[in-house]
Design a protein around this motif. Structure first.
Motif, PDB file in Angstrom:
ATOM      1  N   LEU A   1       1.043  -1.363  -0.162  1.00  0.00           N
ATOM      2  CA  LEU A   1      -0.500   0.320   0.429  1.00  0.00           C
ATOM      3  C   LEU A   1       1.064   1.093   0.226  1.00  0.00           C
ATOM      4  N   ALA A   2       1.872   1.212   1.041  1.00  0.00           N
ATOM      5  CA  ALA A   2       2.759   2.480   0.426  1.00  0.00           C
ATOM      6  C   ALA A   2       3.509   2.907  -0.465  1.00  0.00           C
ATOM      7  N   ALA A   3       3.676   1.587  -1.015  1.00  0.00           N
ATOM      8  CA  ALA A   3       4.191   1.163  -2.907  1.00  0.00           C
ATOM      9  C   ALA A   3       3.474   2.256  -3.630  1.00  0.00           C
ATOM     10  N   ARG A   4       2.334   2.078  -3.287  1.00  0.00           N
ATOM     11  CA  ARG A   4       1.030   3.121  -4.068  1.00  0.00           C
ATOM     12  C   ARG A   4       1.012   3.881  -4.233  1.00  0.00           C
ATOM     13  N   SER A   5       1.689   4.500  -2.225  1.00  0.00           N
ATOM     14  CA  SER A   5       0.853   5.888  -2.942  1.00  0.00           C
ATOM     15  C   SER A   5       2.241   6.894  -3.367  1.00  0.00           C
ATOM     16  N   ALA A   6       1.711   8.341  -2.525  1.00  0.00           N
ATOM     17  CA  ALA A   6       2.374   9.435  -3.041  1.00  0.00           C
ATOM     18  C   ALA A   6       3.803   9.147  -3.142  1.00  0.00           C
ATOM     19  N   GLY A   7       4.494   9.401  -1.946  1.00  0.00           N
ATOM     20  CA  GLY A   7       5.391   9.588  -1.266  1.00  0.00           C
ATOM     21  C   GLY A   7       6.204   7.981  -1.567  1.00  0.00           C
ATOM     22  N   GLY A   8       5.306   7.221  -1.923  1.00  0.00           N
ATOM     23  CA  GLY A   8       6.156   5.216  -1.411  1.00  0.00           C
ATOM     24  C   GLY A   8       6.965   5.278  -0.713  1.00  0.00           C
ATOM     25  N   VAL A   9       7.496   4.247  -0.134  1.00  0.00           N
ATOM     26  CA  VAL A   9       7.586   3.053   0.755  1.00  0.00           C
ATOM     27  C   VAL A   9       8.653   4.434   1.741  1.00  0.00           C
ATOM     28  N   LYS A  10       9.257   4.907   1.148  1.00  0.00           N
ATOM     29  CA  LYS A  10       9.872   6.449   1.239  1.00  0.00           C
ATOM     30  C   LYS A  10      10.144   7.072   2.143  1.00  0.00           C
TER      31      LYS A  10
ATOM     32  N   THR B   1      -1.518   6.534  18.658  1.00  0.00           N
ATOM     33  CA  THR B   1      -2.284   7.119  17.441  1.00  0.00           C
ATOM     34  C   THR B   1      -2.197   8.357  17.114  1.00  0.00           C
ATOM     35  N   ARG B   2      -3.437   9.002  17.913  1.00  0.00           N
ATOM     36  CA  ARG B   2      -3.694  10.329  17.792  1.00  0.00           C
ATOM     37  C   ARG B   2      -2.630  10.641  18.008  1.00  0.00           C
ATOM     38  N   LEU B   3      -1.796  10.392  18.869  1.00  0.00           N
ATOM     39  CA  LEU B   3      -0.982  11.643  19.267  1.00  0.00           C
ATOM     40  C   LEU B   3       0.607  11.364  17.786  1.00  0.00           C
ATOM     41  N   ALA B   4       0.786  10.624  17.231  1.00  0.00           N
ATOM     42  CA  ALA B   4       1.792  10.562  16.361  1.00  0.00           C
ATOM     43  C   ALA B   4       0.507  11.558  15.067  1.00  0.00           C
ATOM     44  N   SER B   5      -1.217  11.333  14.564  1.00  0.00           N
ATOM     45  CA  SER B   5      -1.219  11.695  13.368  1.00  0.00           C
ATOM     46  C   SER B   5      -1.553  13.440  13.786  1.00  0.00           C
ATOM     47  N   ARG B   6      -0.559  13.843  14.758  1.00  0.00           N
ATOM     48  CA  ARG B   6       0.171  15.694  14.777  1.00  0.00           C
ATOM     49  C   ARG B   6       0.713  15.590  14.475  1.00  0.00           C
ATOM     50  N   THR B   7       1.267  14.628  13.953  1.00  0.00           N
ATOM     51  CA  THR B   7       2.979  15.380  12.759  1.00  0.00           C
ATOM     52  C   THR B   7       3.188  14.088  11.773  1.00  0.00           C
ATOM     53  N   ASP B   8       2.778  12.645  11.375  1.00  0.00           N
ATOM     54  CA  ASP B   8       2.842  12.721  10.855  1.00  0.00           C
ATOM     55  C   ASP B   8       1.202  12.557   9.432  1.00  0.00           C
ATOM     56  N   THR B   9       1.404  11.756   8.781  1.00  0.00           N
ATOM     57  CA  THR B   9       0.656  11.090   8.021  1.00  0.00           C
ATOM     58  C   THR B   9      -0.033  10.116   8.305  1.00  0.00           C
ATOM     59  N   ALA B  10      -1.171   9.870   7.453  1.00  0.00           N
ATOM     60  CA  ALA B  10      -2.128   8.922   7.798  1.00  0.00           C
ATOM     61  C   ALA B  10      -1.624   7.250   6.920  1.00  0.00           C
ATOM     62  N   MET B  11      -0.482   7.631   6.612  1.00  0.00           N
ATOM     63  CA  MET B  11      -0.310   6.800   5.657  1.00  0.00           C
ATOM     64  C   MET B  11       1.169   6.211   5.802  1.00  0.00           C
ATOM     65  N   THR B  12       1.645   6.763   6.716  1.00  0.00           N
ATOM     66  CA  THR B  12       2.958   7.070   7.450  1.00  0.00           C
ATOM     67  C   THR B  12       2.644   6.084   9.144  1.00  0.00           C
ATOM     68  N   SER B  13       1.430   6.453  10.059  1.00  0.00           N
ATOM     69  CA  SER B  13       0.910   5.710  10.903  1.00  0.00           C
ATOM     70  C   SER B  13       0.622   4.236  10.584  1.00  0.00           C
ATOM     71  N   PHE B  14       0.392   4.108   9.359  1.00  0.00           N
ATOM     72  CA  PHE B  14      -0.151   2.684   8.932  1.00  0.00           C
ATOM     73  C   PHE B  14       1.026   1.865   8.536  1.00  0.00           C
ATOM     74  N   PHE B  15       1.669   2.278   7.671  1.00  0.00           N
ATOM     75  CA  PHE B  15       3.120   1.780   7.983  1.00  0.00           C
ATOM     76  C   PHE B  15       3.871   1.626   8.565  1.00  0.00           C
ATOM     77  N   TYR B  16       3.444   2.699  10.294  1.00  0.00           N
ATOM     78  CA  TYR B  16       4.436   2.018  11.694  1.00  0.00           C
ATOM     79  C   TYR B  16       3.735   1.420  11.893  1.00  0.00           C
ATOM     80  N   THR B  17       2.367   1.174  11.872  1.00  0.00           N
ATOM     81  CA  THR B  17       1.153   0.241  12.480  1.00  0.00           C
ATOM     82  C   THR B  17       1.889  -1.099  11.638  1.00  0.00           C
ATOM     83  N   GLY B  18       2.442  -1.755  10.907  1.00  0.00           N
ATOM     84  CA  GLY B  18       2.387  -3.360  10.462  1.00  0.00           C
ATOM     85  C   GLY B  18       4.089  -3.574  10.621  1.00  0.00           C
ATOM     86  N   VAL B  19       4.693  -2.740  10.150  1.00  0.00           N
ATOM     87  CA  VAL B  19       6.024  -2.732  10.031  1.00  0.00           C
ATOM     88  C   VAL B  19       7.000  -3.681  11.796  1.00  0.00           C
ATOM     89  N   PRO B  20       6.934  -2.612  12.321  1.00  0.00           N
ATOM     90  CA  PRO B  20       7.569  -2.737  13.682  1.00  0.00           C
ATOM     91  C   PRO B  20       7.157  -3.798  14.253  1.00  0.00           C
TER      92      PRO B  20
END
Length: 298
Positions: free
Chosen positions: A56-65, A172-191
């Motif tokens: 999903l991250a690879a298909r997003s605007a900024g890619g996995v990076k 997650t609410r705290l993280a949403s203040r500084t990061d995008t939803a895609m970033t939060s979702f990425f870190y929901t799975g990978v770590p």
């Protein structure tokens, strides 16, 4: 272009589908958790989930990076690990406590979120919501049913799972203040996948061929459920989506009784009703408070 009300209604349908799938996922988790180590089951599930997240991250605007770039890396990583541990505790609870009993205690999660939002998020909780939180915790005590022999200590695993789920929600609410939803979702799975891979192989067992099919079903329900929930949050606000989690309680109770022979005791039903009532009131007050803030900012 669809109207806002149409989009909101579509979001509710996505949420309904997501929590239906999550109920099926919990039923499968119990089936596998009874026969295999919960850490092992969670690790395999997370491997599939991590692959799904990266795709999903690879298909997003900024890619996995772009998705992997987090302004608060340790916050994002820790919330991912917290959820992984919570899932392990949930599988243990489903196996030894039961689906219905576990979810009746998990119903207290919105109340714990409201309580944790004060020290972690700096939010203000009025006396009405504090009262609802206290009433809800009394409902949890009714579910735990202490007697002359004390509490059933196995239920502490379930309550710990509810606390970790609430902590994950607040982080997650705290993280949403500084990061995008895609970033939060990425870190929901990978770590979570990384953390479970460090310990899961020590619990590796040979799985029966038929159960590999159930494991595949568990991975598919996990990925599809999360995708539908993401779509729901895109179309409807989070506070409106939260009550659907109580619909999941009803479904897993039906599964527990019909498939696993679980018994819904009177104290569990009464306690769950108290917790759900307090939780719905807390969600409603949160919605009213958010609406008042928006009006003040106009």
């Amino acid at each position: 272009m669809p109207s806002q009300s149409t989009g909101q209604s579509t979001g509710y349908l996505y949420a309904l589908a997501a929590f239906t799938i999550f109920a099926a996922q919990d039923g499968i988790s119990k089936h596998l958790g009874v026969s295999y180590p919960p850490v092992f089951v969670a690790m395999l599930r997370y491997w599939a989930f991590a692959v799904f997240v990266v795709l999903l991250a690879a298909r997003s605007a900024g890619g996995v990076k772009g998705a992997a770039f987090a302004n608060r890396f340790w916050l994002q990583a820790s919330r991912g690990v917290v959820l992984a541990v919570q899932i392990v505790l949930s599988i243990i609870s489903f196996s030894i406590v039961g689906l219905a009993h576990s979810h009746s205690i998990f119903a207290s999660t919105p109340l714990i979120v409201a309580a944790l939002s004060v020290p972690i998020l700096g939010e203000k909780v009025g006396w009405r919501r504090w009262s609802a939180i206290m009433v809800g915790f009394l409902g949890v005590l009714v579910i735990l049913k202490p007697d002359e022999n004390g509490f059933d200590l196995t239920l502490l695993i379930t309550f710990a799972g509810a606390v970790l789920l609430a902590l994950y929600g607040v982080l997650t609410r705290l993280a949403s203040r500084t990061d995008t939803a895609m970033t939060s979702f990425f870190y929901t799975g990978v770590p979570g996948a990384f953390a479970l891979t460090l310990v899961g192989p020590f619990f590796w067992v040979n799985m029966a061929p038929v159960d590999w099919g159930w494991m595949l079903a568990l991975c598919i329900t996990g990925m599809s459920g999360h995708y539908l929930l993401i779509r729901a949050f895109e179309l409807a606000d989070a506070v409106s989506i939260q009550p659907f989690s109580y619909y999941q309680l009803v479904l897993v109770s039906i599964l527990g009784v019909s498939l696993y022979g679980e018994v819904l005791s009177t104290h569990m039903i009464i306690g769950a009703a108290i917790v759900i009532g307090a939780g719905l009131f807390t969600i409603w007050r949160e919605r009213m408070t958010a609406r008042q803030r928006r009006l003040e900012n106009l």
